[in-house]
Design a protein around this motif. Structure first.
Motif, short mmCIF file in Angstrom:
data_model
loop_
_atom_site.label_atom_id
_atom_site.label_comp_id
_atom_site.label_asym_id
_atom_site.label_seq_id
_atom_site.Cartn_x
_atom_site.Cartn_y
_atom_site.Cartn_z
N TRP A 95 0.86 -1.20 0.00
CA TRP A 95 0.00 0.00 0.00
C TRP A 95 0.90 1.24 0.00
O TRP A 95 0.97 1.98 0.96
CB TRP A 95 -0.91 -0.03 1.24
N PRO A 96 1.59 1.48 -1.08
CA PRO A 96 2.57 2.58 -1.10
C PRO A 96 1.94 3.96 -1.06
O PRO A 96 2.61 4.95 -0.70
CB PRO A 96 3.33 2.35 -2.41
N SER A 97 0.69 4.06 -1.43
CA SER A 97 0.05 5.38 -1.46
C SER A 97 -0.44 5.85 -0.10
O SER A 97 -0.87 7.00 0.04
CB SER A 97 -1.15 5.35 -2.43
N ALA A 98 -0.36 5.00 0.90
CA ALA A 98 -0.82 5.38 2.24
C ALA A 98 0.11 6.42 2.83
O ALA A 98 1.32 6.45 2.54
CB ALA A 98 -0.89 4.15 3.14
N PRO A 99 -0.40 7.30 3.69
CA PRO A 99 0.46 8.28 4.37
C PRO A 99 1.55 7.58 5.18
O PRO A 99 1.38 6.46 5.68
CB PRO A 99 -0.51 9.05 5.28
N TYR A 100 2.66 8.30 5.33
CA TYR A 100 3.80 7.72 6.05
C TYR A 100 3.43 7.32 7.48
O TYR A 100 3.82 6.25 7.98
CB TYR A 100 4.96 8.71 6.06
N GLY A 101 2.65 8.16 8.17
CA GLY A 101 2.26 7.85 9.55
C GLY A 101 1.41 6.60 9.64
O GLY A 101 1.57 5.77 10.54
N VAL A 102 0.49 6.45 8.67
CA VAL A 102 -0.36 5.25 8.66
C VAL A 102 0.49 4.01 8.41
O VAL A 102 0.30 2.95 9.05
CB VAL A 102 -1.46 5.39 7.60
N GLN A 103 1.43 4.10 7.48
CA GLN A 103 2.31 2.96 7.21
C GLN A 103 3.12 2.58 8.45
O GLN A 103 3.29 1.39 8.76
CB GLN A 103 3.23 3.29 6.04
N LEU A 104 3.64 3.57 9.15
CA LEU A 104 4.45 3.30 10.34
C LEU A 104 3.63 2.61 11.42
O LEU A 104 4.06 1.63 12.04
CB LEU A 104 5.06 4.61 10.86
N VAL A 105 2.41 3.13 11.65
CA VAL A 105 1.54 2.51 12.66
C VAL A 105 1.18 1.10 12.26
O VAL A 105 1.17 0.17 13.09
CB VAL A 105 0.28 3.37 12.87
N LEU A 106 0.89 0.88 10.97
CA LEU A 106 0.55 -0.46 10.50
C LEU A 106 1.71 -1.43 10.69
O LEU A 106 1.53 -2.58 11.11
CB LEU A 106 0.15 -0.38 9.03
N ILE A 107 2.91 -0.97 10.38
CA ILE A 107 4.09 -1.84 10.57
C ILE A 107 4.28 -2.20 12.03
O ILE A 107 4.53 -3.36 12.39
CB ILE A 107 5.35 -1.14 9.99
N LEU A 108 4.19 -1.20 12.92
CA LEU A 108 4.40 -1.46 14.35
C LEU A 108 3.34 -2.40 14.90
O LEU A 108 3.65 -3.30 15.71
CB LEU A 108 4.40 -0.14 15.11
N LEU A 109 2.07 -2.21 14.49
CA LEU A 109 1.00 -3.08 15.00
C LEU A 109 1.19 -4.52 14.52
O LEU A 109 1.04 -5.47 15.31
CB LEU A 109 -0.36 -2.54 14.56
N LEU A 110 1.50 -4.67 13.24
CA LEU A 110 1.70 -6.03 12.72
C LEU A 110 2.94 -6.67 13.33
O LEU A 110 2.96 -7.88 13.62
CB LEU A 110 1.80 -5.99 11.20
N TRP A 111 3.99 -5.89 13.53
CA TRP A 111 5.21 -6.41 14.17
C TRP A 111 4.90 -6.89 15.59
O TRP A 111 5.33 -7.98 16.00
CB TRP A 111 6.25 -5.30 14.17
N ALA A 112 4.14 -6.09 16.34
CA ALA A 112 3.78 -6.49 17.70
C ALA A 112 2.91 -7.75 17.69
O ALA A 112 3.06 -8.64 18.54
CB ALA A 112 3.04 -5.35 18.40
N ALA A 113 1.99 -7.85 16.70
CA ALA A 113 1.14 -9.04 16.61
C ALA A 113 1.97 -10.29 16.33
O ALA A 113 1.74 -11.36 16.93
CB ALA A 113 0.08 -8.85 15.53
N LEU A 114 2.94 -10.18 15.44
CA LEU A 114 3.81 -11.33 15.14
C LEU A 114 4.63 -11.75 16.35
O LEU A 114 4.83 -12.95 16.61
CB LEU A 114 4.72 -10.99 13.96
N ILE A 115 5.12 -10.77 17.10
CA ILE A 115 5.88 -11.08 18.32
C ILE A 115 4.99 -11.79 19.33
O ILE A 115 5.40 -12.77 19.97
CB ILE A 115 6.47 -9.78 18.92
#
Length: 426
Positions: free
Chosen positions: A41-61
């Protein structure tokens, strides 16, 4: 002052910080996976991408923390690096069935307990990354300032710059000390969290308590077995040795028979002793020597070699009495006969074993001298006694849901009577 500086000098502080930083590094392989939705989803705002990455990273952990091997590895690492005494994880159920206590139902772990390891992992990784970034920046500043680097701090519109000289060395030393303080904070935080999140849960504590209870019951049972076996053997061999000494010249054949019986009794007692000591030392031992009602004739023969007159009365299908009940019946009769040898005043010893549908009846009747009863240490042979025989028998019978009576019958006899519930096998 010295007390406040002491944590900075402990090796456990830095091993605990290393444990935190290793947890942060261990989470790195999951980061590329967490970045995939953001890349899709490259068109998403940078802040949304960052939050999405952190949430998914936490879920995987958190998902990684649900695996049982993960918890075992974390507990072993925390014990070694954090120096926290944590027991190994146990299944949230009671141990295997005990033949005397009965089956133990499984107790499923509460849902809240299953999330303790994922929560630990998330806090572990968060502390690890925070501590690594902060302490790394401080150490970098501490190493570069003495080399001529410039550092500045702006606060409330005012700025302070450090450019070379002794000030750079002082600030560098302060940065190194602050990095050490960060290590102390990270290590102590993990050390405080470890017992609460990696320690035994309520279900595990119940399982550990059940294991300790069954272990204590097993040790008590072994103590009773040892008392019955060794006590009987010592009593019988003492009488047999006395008989052998009396008839050695007049009847060598009888003396040899008594000595042979002493040898057999001692060998059987040594087998019991080796097994019990092996279990108490928590070592692997051979299968426990089992004495059942099938061994009763051998027991009676040893008593006859000791000079006792035994009058057995056996009725019913004794061969159909199996397992725990047969072993317990043998030990009960062994203890009753031992008491008869210790405290009897001569005369025949009547032994009765009757197996009927639903019940197994055992009794031992012997003559007693005046004022003599089991536990007094008087009577024939004047054997000392520990006083644990009858209480141990009563406990054994109680565990088998049976009935026991022990006491004088008339002026010169003592009777031990036991009634056990039994279901004869087909």
């Amino acid at each position: 002052m010295i007390k406040s500086v002491r944590p900075l000098l402990r090796g456990s502080t830095y091993s605990g910080a290393l444990f935190a930083y290793c947890g942060a590094l261990a989470s790195l392989p999951l980061l590329p996976v967490a970045m995939l939705p953001a890349l899709a989803w490259p068109s998403a705002p940078y802040g949304v991408q960052l939050v999405l990455i952190l949430l998914l990273w936490a879920a995987l952990i958190g998902v990684a923390g649900l695996a049982r091997p993960t918890r075992r590895v974390l507990i072993a690492s925390a014990r070694r690096l954090l120096r926290v005494p944590l027991p190994d994880p146990v299944a949230a159920r009671q141990p295997a069935n005990s033949p005397e206590i009965g089956p133990s139902p499984a107790a499923p772990a509460p849902a809240a307990d299953r999330w303790r390891t994922p929560l630990w992992l998330l806090l572990h990784v968060a502390l690890g990354w925070t501590g690594a970034l902060v302490s790394g920046m401080l150490l970098l500043a501490g190493l570069t300032l003495p080399l001529g680097a410039e550092a500045g701090l702006s606060l409330f519109g005012r700025s302070v710059w450090v450019v070379g000289g002794w000030q750079s060395w002082a600030v560098a030393l302060g940065c190194v000390l602050l990095a050490a303080v960060v290590c102390v904070v990270v290590a102590n935080t993990l050390r405080w969290l470890a017992p609460r999140l990696l320690g035994p849960s309520s279900a595990e504590r119940l399982a550990l308590a059940a294991e300790r209870e069954l272990a204590l019951a097993e040790r008590n049972r072994l103590a009773q077995e040892l008392h019955d076996s060794i006590g009987h053997t010592l009593t019988a061999t003492t009488i047999q040795a006395a008989v052998a000494g009396e008839v050695l010249s007049a009847d060598p054949v009888a003396a040899r028979a008594a000595l042979r019986s002493i040898e057999e009794s001692a060998r059987a007692a040594l087998e019991d002793l080796d097994y019990v000591l092996g279990v108490l030392r928590e070592q692997e031992s051979e299968t426990a020597p089992t004495r059942t009602l099938a061994d009763l004739p051998e027991l009676l023969d040893r008593l006859r070699h000791a000079g006792a007159v035994v009058e057995p009365e056996l009725s019913g299908e004794l061969t159909q009495v199996q397992g725990t009940l047969s072993r317990a019946a043998y030990r009960i009769l062994q203890e009753g006969l031992t008491n008869a040898l210790r405290h009897g005043a001569g005369g025949p010893i009547e032994v009765r074993v009757a197996a009927a549908p639903g019940t197994l009846e055992l009794s031992v009747v012997n003559r007693t001298g005046a004022g003599t009863s089991p536990g007094t240490g008087t009577g024939r042979g004047a054997f000392p006694t520990s006083g644990h025989g009858l209480p141990g028998l009563a406990e054994r019978v109680r565990l088998l849901h049976g009935e026991i009576e022990a006491g004088p019958v008339g002026p010169q006899h003592w009777r031990l009577a036991v009634r056990l519930p039994v279901r004869l096998s087909a």
